[in-house]
Scaffold this motif. Structure first.
Motif, PDB file in Angstrom:
ATOM      1  N   ARG A  16     -63.933  90.937  24.986  1.00  0.00           N
ATOM      2  CA  ARG A  16     -65.303  90.717  25.470  1.00  0.00           C
ATOM      3  C   ARG A  16     -65.738  89.275  25.201  1.00  0.00           C
ATOM      4  O   ARG A  16     -66.310  88.612  26.056  1.00  0.00           O
ATOM      5  CB  ARG A  16     -66.263  91.713  24.802  1.00  0.00           C
ATOM      6  CG  ARG A  16     -67.705  91.567  25.263  1.00  0.00           C
ATOM      7  CD  ARG A  16     -68.563  92.732  24.800  1.00  0.00           C
ATOM      8  NE  ARG A  16     -68.175  93.975  25.426  1.00  0.00           N
ATOM      9  CZ  ARG A  16     -68.592  94.363  26.633  1.00  0.00           C
ATOM     10  NH1 ARG A  16     -69.433  93.613  27.315  1.00  0.00           N
ATOM     11  NH2 ARG A  16     -68.179  95.508  27.136  1.00  0.00           N
ATOM     12  N   ASP A  18     -76.582  94.797  28.715  1.00  0.00           N
ATOM     13  CA  ASP A  18     -75.382  95.612  28.858  1.00  0.00           C
ATOM     14  C   ASP A  18     -74.532  95.046  29.989  1.00  0.00           C
ATOM     15  O   ASP A  18     -74.995  94.932  31.120  1.00  0.00           O
ATOM     16  CB  ASP A  18     -75.754  97.066  29.163  1.00  0.00           C
ATOM     17  CG  ASP A  18     -76.464  97.726  27.996  1.00  0.00           C
ATOM     18  OD1 ASP A  18     -76.226  97.308  26.846  1.00  0.00           O
ATOM     19  OD2 ASP A  18     -77.256  98.654  28.242  1.00  0.00           O
ATOM     20  N   VAL A  19     -73.295  94.693  29.657  1.00  0.00           N
ATOM     21  CA  VAL A  19     -72.375  94.074  30.613  1.00  0.00           C
ATOM     22  C   VAL A  19     -71.078  94.869  30.626  1.00  0.00           C
ATOM     23  O   VAL A  19     -70.527  95.189  29.574  1.00  0.00           O
ATOM     24  CB  VAL A  19     -72.079  92.609  30.226  1.00  0.00           C
ATOM     25  CG1 VAL A  19     -71.114  91.967  31.205  1.00  0.00           C
ATOM     26  CG2 VAL A  19     -73.365  91.801  30.129  1.00  0.00           C
ATOM     27  N   LYS A  20     -70.589  95.184  31.822  1.00  0.00           N
ATOM     28  CA  LYS A  20     -69.303  95.875  31.953  1.00  0.00           C
ATOM     29  C   LYS A  20     -68.192  94.827  31.934  1.00  0.00           C
ATOM     30  O   LYS A  20     -68.179  93.905  32.744  1.00  0.00           O
ATOM     31  CB  LYS A  20     -69.272  96.676  33.253  1.00  0.00           C
ATOM     32  CG  LYS A  20     -68.120  97.637  33.347  1.00  0.00           C
ATOM     33  CD  LYS A  20     -68.252  98.538  34.558  1.00  0.00           C
ATOM     34  CE  LYS A  20     -67.201  99.609  34.567  1.00  0.00           C
ATOM     35  NZ  LYS A  20     -67.332 100.490  35.724  1.00  0.00           N
ATOM     36  N   TRP A  75     -62.102  98.901  31.825  1.00  0.00           N
ATOM     37  CA  TRP A  75     -63.480  98.422  31.948  1.00  0.00           C
ATOM     38  C   TRP A  75     -64.456  99.367  31.259  1.00  0.00           C
ATOM     39  O   TRP A  75     -64.370 100.574  31.408  1.00  0.00           O
ATOM     40  CB  TRP A  75     -63.833  98.258  33.421  1.00  0.00           C
ATOM     41  CG  TRP A  75     -62.996  97.188  34.054  1.00  0.00           C
ATOM     42  CD1 TRP A  75     -61.732  97.329  34.554  1.00  0.00           C
ATOM     43  CD2 TRP A  75     -63.327  95.823  34.201  1.00  0.00           C
ATOM     44  NE1 TRP A  75     -61.270  96.125  35.017  1.00  0.00           N
ATOM     45  CE2 TRP A  75     -62.227  95.182  34.816  1.00  0.00           C
ATOM     46  CE3 TRP A  75     -64.450  95.071  33.889  1.00  0.00           C
ATOM     47  CZ2 TRP A  75     -62.219  93.828  35.113  1.00  0.00           C
ATOM     48  CZ3 TRP A  75     -64.441  93.717  34.190  1.00  0.00           C
ATOM     49  CH2 TRP A  75     -63.334  93.107  34.788  1.00  0.00           C
ATOM     50  N   ARG A  76     -65.406  98.766  30.520  1.00  0.00           N
ATOM     51  CA  ARG A  76     -66.447  99.561  29.866  1.00  0.00           C
ATOM     52  C   ARG A  76     -67.669  98.684  29.577  1.00  0.00           C
ATOM     53  O   ARG A  76     -67.526  97.474  29.382  1.00  0.00           O
ATOM     54  CB  ARG A  76     -65.926 100.215  28.598  1.00  0.00           C
ATOM     55  CG  ARG A  76     -65.418  99.236  27.558  1.00  0.00           C
ATOM     56  CD  ARG A  76     -64.781  99.952  26.380  1.00  0.00           C
ATOM     57  NE  ARG A  76     -63.734 100.834  26.794  1.00  0.00           N
ATOM     58  CZ  ARG A  76     -62.460 100.716  26.482  1.00  0.00           C
ATOM     59  NH1 ARG A  76     -62.067  99.745  25.718  1.00  0.00           N
ATOM     60  NH2 ARG A  76     -61.570 101.575  26.916  1.00  0.00           N
ATOM     61  N   PRO A  77     -68.847  99.309  29.551  1.00  0.00           N
ATOM     62  CA  PRO A  77     -70.065  98.544  29.257  1.00  0.00           C
ATOM     63  C   PRO A  77     -70.203  98.272  27.765  1.00  0.00           C
ATOM     64  O   PRO A  77     -69.648  98.986  26.932  1.00  0.00           O
ATOM     65  CB  PRO A  77     -71.186  99.461  29.753  1.00  0.00           C
ATOM     66  CG  PRO A  77     -70.615 100.836  29.642  1.00  0.00           C
ATOM     67  CD  PRO A  77     -69.130 100.704  29.886  1.00  0.00           C
ATOM     68  N   ARG A 133     -73.074  95.897  24.859  1.00  0.00           N
ATOM     69  CA  ARG A 133     -74.226  95.014  24.662  1.00  0.00           C
ATOM     70  C   ARG A 133     -73.749  93.624  24.286  1.00  0.00           C
ATOM     71  O   ARG A 133     -72.862  93.460  23.467  1.00  0.00           O
ATOM     72  CB  ARG A 133     -75.114  95.593  23.568  1.00  0.00           C
ATOM     73  CG  ARG A 133     -76.414  94.867  23.318  1.00  0.00           C
ATOM     74  CD  ARG A 133     -77.453  95.018  24.410  1.00  0.00           C
ATOM     75  NE  ARG A 133     -77.764  96.378  24.747  1.00  0.00           N
ATOM     76  CZ  ARG A 133     -78.749  97.088  24.231  1.00  0.00           C
ATOM     77  NH1 ARG A 133     -79.535  96.563  23.316  1.00  0.00           N
ATOM     78  NH2 ARG A 133     -78.949  98.323  24.628  1.00  0.00           N
ATOM     79  N   VAL A 139     -75.249  91.650  34.324  1.00  0.00           N
ATOM     80  CA  VAL A 139     -75.881  92.944  34.070  1.00  0.00           C
ATOM     81  C   VAL A 139     -76.136  93.647  35.394  1.00  0.00           C
ATOM     82  O   VAL A 139     -76.262  93.016  36.439  1.00  0.00           O
ATOM     83  CB  VAL A 139     -77.190  92.808  33.251  1.00  0.00           C
ATOM     84  CG1 VAL A 139     -76.916  92.251  31.873  1.00  0.00           C
ATOM     85  CG2 VAL A 139     -78.217  91.982  33.979  1.00  0.00           C
ATOM     86  N   SER A 140     -76.220  94.975  35.331  1.00  0.00           N
ATOM     87  CA  SER A 140     -76.373  95.761  36.565  1.00  0.00           C
ATOM     88  C   SER A 140     -77.800  95.774  37.097  1.00  0.00           C
ATOM     89  O   SER A 140     -78.043  96.254  38.193  1.00  0.00           O
ATOM     90  CB  SER A 140     -75.884  97.192  36.346  1.00  0.00           C
ATOM     91  OG  SER A 140     -76.624  97.801  35.318  1.00  0.00           O
ATOM     92  N   ALA A 178     -80.990  96.935  32.327  1.00  0.00           N
ATOM     93  CA  ALA A 178     -79.913  96.689  31.366  1.00  0.00           C
ATOM     94  C   ALA A 178     -80.143  95.426  30.547  1.00  0.00           C
ATOM     95  O   ALA A 178     -79.222  94.908  29.920  1.00  0.00           O
ATOM     96  CB  ALA A 178     -78.577  96.612  32.097  1.00  0.00           C
TER      97      ALA A 178
END
Length: 180
Positions: A149, A119-121, A103-105, A107, A167-168, A172
């Motif tokens: 993604r 920004d989405v993980k 998992w990683r954030p 754009r 998004v968090s 973001a």
């Protein structure tokens, strides 16, 4: 089975369809499972591919984005600079993520949310199962990086979710840059 040997041109020529934008209700509803051999589903698959082809920068398009509440989407990350693994252009029906890791954030943008990015993980490696329109053949796709993604983004569309739902927080979300 893998996606190898499937020819997207077998779908035939599609029509370019208008893309709906948020807050269109179809974008927030879970799409219906489809029979991938149904001629209407095959025609819609061709329409998704045709619509993507005339949309600059588009790497994926789901049926809800053209106003149709179905579990169907097209993806093509060919030649994208962030792509590592590339399966070419393909369409999947009834896709499900069966494994996700790393998992990683990152754009994201979306044709259905044209003025914003966020920004989405997401998982950097996934395994997805689905069915190919026309043949109905079940396939398993293992992919990573940008293609992973893109698949997650389109599967979300089929499940009534936009990237804004992932998004968090407001910090973001960004105004999309316009290049003249």
């Amino acid at each position: 089975m893998s996606i190898e040997g499937w020819d997207i041109t077998a779908l035939g020529a599609g029509r370019v369809l208008p893309v709906v934008t948020a807050p269109e209700p179809v974008l927030s509803r879970v799409g219906e499972a489809v029979d991938p051999t149904d001629p209407r589903v095959v025609a819609l698959a061709a329409d998704l591919v045709a619509t993507m082809a005339v949309s600059p920068g588009c790497v994926g398009l789901a049926a809800p984005q053209v106003g149709v509440g179905m579990q169907l989407f097209a993806v093509d990350v060919t030649d994208h600079p962030k792509a590592a693994t590339v399966h070419g252009a393909f369409v999947l029906a009834n896709a499900v993520i069966v494994e996700a890791s790393r998992w990683r954030p990152g754009r994201e943008g979306c044709m259905s949310v044209p003025d914003l990015t966020g920004d989405v993980k997401r998982a950097g490696r996934i395994v997805v199962t689905g069915e190919l329109p026309g043949s109905g053949r079940k396939v398993t796709i293992t992919t990573d990086a940008f293609e992973a993604r893109a698949l997650q983004h389109e599967i979300d569309h089929c499940n009534g979710l936009l990237f804004l739902d992932k998004v968090s927080g407001a910090h973001a979300i960004y105004q999309r840059k316009v290049y003249l």
